[in-house]
Write a protein that holds these residues in place. Structure first.
Motif, PDB file in Angstrom:
ATOM      1  N   LYS A  40       0.830  -1.207   0.000  1.00 30.97           N
ATOM      2  CA  LYS A  40       0.000   0.000   0.000  1.00 30.97           C
ATOM      3  C   LYS A  40       0.860   1.250   0.000  1.00 30.97           C
ATOM      4  N   ARG A  41       2.073   1.156   0.601  1.00 28.37           N
ATOM      5  CA  ARG A  41       3.019   2.267   0.577  1.00 28.37           C
ATOM      6  C   ARG A  41       4.216   1.852  -0.283  1.00 28.37           C
ATOM      7  N   ARG A  42       4.929   2.831  -0.812  1.00 29.09           N
ATOM      8  CA  ARG A  42       6.097   2.518  -1.636  1.00 29.09           C
ATOM      9  C   ARG A  42       7.303   2.251  -0.732  1.00 29.09           C
ATOM     10  N   GLY A 100      -0.266   4.965   6.978  1.00 27.03           N
ATOM     11  CA  GLY A 100       0.430   4.650   8.214  1.00 27.03           C
ATOM     12  C   GLY A 100       0.954   3.233   8.170  1.00 27.03           C
ATOM     13  N   ILE A 101       1.277   2.703   9.341  1.00 32.42           N
ATOM     14  CA  ILE A 101       1.727   1.320   9.450  1.00 32.42           C
ATOM     15  C   ILE A 101       1.157   0.756  10.742  1.00 32.42           C
ATOM     16  N   SER A 102       0.645  -0.472  10.672  1.00 39.24           N
ATOM     17  CA  SER A 102      -0.034  -1.056  11.823  1.00 39.24           C
ATOM     18  C   SER A 102       0.950  -1.419  12.926  1.00 39.24           C
ATOM     19  N   ALA A 103       0.428  -1.652  14.122  1.00 35.22           N
ATOM     20  CA  ALA A 103       1.252  -1.959  15.285  1.00 35.22           C
ATOM     21  C   ALA A 103       2.041  -3.244  15.049  1.00 35.22           C
ATOM     22  N   THR A 158       5.034  -2.566  20.943  1.00 32.71           N
ATOM     23  CA  THR A 158       4.774  -2.405  19.515  1.00 32.71           C
ATOM     24  C   THR A 158       4.895  -0.926  19.160  1.00 32.71           C
ATOM     25  N   HIS A 159       5.135  -0.647  17.890  1.00 27.59           N
ATOM     26  CA  HIS A 159       5.107   0.737  17.420  1.00 27.59           C
ATOM     27  C   HIS A 159       4.266   0.798  16.152  1.00 27.59           C
ATOM     28  N   GLU A 160       3.620   1.933  15.954  1.00 27.62           N
ATOM     29  CA  GLU A 160       2.715   2.103  14.816  1.00 27.62           C
ATOM     30  C   GLU A 160       2.633   3.577  14.441  1.00 27.62           C
ATOM     31  N   ILE A 161       2.208   3.820  13.207  1.00 25.75           N
ATOM     32  CA  ILE A 161       1.891   5.170  12.749  1.00 25.75           C
ATOM     33  C   ILE A 161       0.423   5.148  12.318  1.00 25.75           C
ATOM     34  N   PRO A 162      -0.441   5.863  13.022  1.00 27.88           N
ATOM     35  CA  PRO A 162      -1.858   5.862  12.650  1.00 27.88           C
ATOM     36  C   PRO A 162      -2.040   6.423  11.230  1.00 27.88           C
TER      37      PRO A 162
END
Length: 196
Positions: A40-42, A100-103, A158-162
């Motif tokens: 979904k992201r490059r 973003g990226i999930s947890a 965990t880390h994530e970007i909403p």
């Protein structure tokens, strides 16, 4: 380098890790290289390719040495003692506004104890969660800043970007723009596994 009491143990945050000139040069080098558009992201991989489906670094994953234009950043990481061994794997992620990226926790069998991520272009908020305690911490990642995770921050949180178009900072809405992150890691190789 900031080791704030509100941040997870093992997480350090360093603003202005690189200069504006170096940041522009890195973005130009990335945009001069082919972006992989299968997610979904490059993304772009250097050193080793990470297999997202298998969640592994497979035997045929070696792509070659890191490109010359990454050497100055690697040297800065070594000088700051963020890595005992120079990182040999880098992934570039591009995030458009709303992406973003999930947890997640970076693949434990694949990568070593130290993970460092350099932010370029737009700021964004990263959220850290402790699955056992339910604790949650937030951190704004500013352009040219470095986030380093080891110990509990690497393995227990965990880390994530909403996925959103804006972040709220000090009560103000900050629109996101295009953001690129460069994540530096070391691949864990089993005995007898070579690079060829």
């Amino acid at each position: 380098m900031l080791m704030h009491s509100a941040l997870p143990d093992g997480l350090t945050y360093q603003p202005d890790f690189i200069s504006e000139e170096m940041a522009h040069a890195l973005v130009a080098a990335l945009d001069g290289s082919p972006w992989d558009e299968t997610l979904k992201r490059r993304i772009q991989h250097f050193g080793y390719r990470y297999d997202y489906r298998a969640r592994a670094v497979t035997g045929d994953a070696y792509l070659g040495s890191l490109p010359d234009w990454l050497h100055d950043v690697v040297a800065r990481l070594e000088l700051a003692q963020h890595f005992l061994q120079p990182p040999d794997q880098v992934i570039a992620n591009e995030y458009d506004p709303g992406q973003g990226i999930s947890a997640h926790v970076d693949c434990v069998p694949c990568f070593g104890d130290d993970i460092a991520s350099l932010s370029l272009l737009s700021p964004c908020e990263m959220i850290f969660r402790h699955p056992v305690t339910g604790d949650k911490r937030m951190l704004m990642l500013e352009p040219r800043s470095l986030l380093k995770m080891d110990g509990p921050a690497r393995y227990e949180w965990t880390h994530e970007i909403p996925a959103r178009l804006a972040d709220i900072v000090d009560g103000e809405r900050r629109l996101r723009g295009r953001r690129i992150s460069l994540t530096f890691r070391n691949v864990v190789r089993t005995t007898g596994e070579g690079r060829d």
